[in-house]
Enzyme design. Structure first.
Site: not given
Length: 181
Positions: A39, A140
């Site tokens: 993984e 932002e």
């Protein structure tokens, strides 16, 4: 030379596909012929920059890092935004966004594999000199404070663990070593 260490991919599946991270699960054949699973996180890569003031002081940024639940002191950095983006261009963009500074001179320091056990991320690290101040304009969702330290202050914060970010420690230590030559 290391052929006896190489694993070969048999198959790959997408486990999670997010905005930044893509989690994969691969089936691999081990050097001894056995089958195993890996993984790992597919990452676009990143660039980081150690800004150097004319008097030798170093510019860092303070920001909250959600995964470790703490405010960190680190050098400006960000992910490569587009496939094939030049890490040098990314470093300049991140320097401007996070600190407001522009640089006349960049020095390539190294390419760092951040977490080789579960991610393919590489960060390209630069030093920036000939700085011109400007207006900070972070993304932002970024809330950043600029912090300026002497080399000795930075080294003390590394020793105490206040600077615990691998790319920042690597950049400071490499720059310090370069200045001794």
């Amino acid at each position: 030379m290391d052929e006896d260490l190489i694993e070969s991919r048999i198959s790959s599946e997408d486990v999670f596909d997010g905005c930044l991270l893509h989690v994969k699960k691969d089936t691999v054949k081990l050097p001894n012929g056995s089958i195993a699973y890996r993984e790992w996180i597919k990452h676009p890569g990143a660039a980081a920059v150690l800004p150097i003031m004319p008097d030798g002081r170093l510019i860092f940024v303070r920001q909250y890092r959600y995964p470790i639940q703490q405010v960190t002191l680190e050098i400006p950095a960000g992910k490569l935004d587009a496939e094939g983006e030049d890490p040098f261009e990314c470093a300049g963009r991140e320097l401007s966004e996070e600190t407001g500074y522009q640089a006349d001179k960049y020095t390539y320091l190294t390419k760092l594999a951040t977490t080789v056990g579960f991610s393919n991320e590489f960060i390209y690290i630069y030093a920036a000199e000939g700085l011109t101040p400007g207006r900070q304009h972070p993304d932002e969702d970024e809330f950043i404070n600029v912090c300026i330290l002497t080399m000795e202050e930075a080294m003390e914060k590394i020793r105490s663990g206040e600077i615990c970010d691998a790319k920042s420690i690597t950049a400071v230590l490499l720059w310090r070593e370069m200045q001794k030559k």
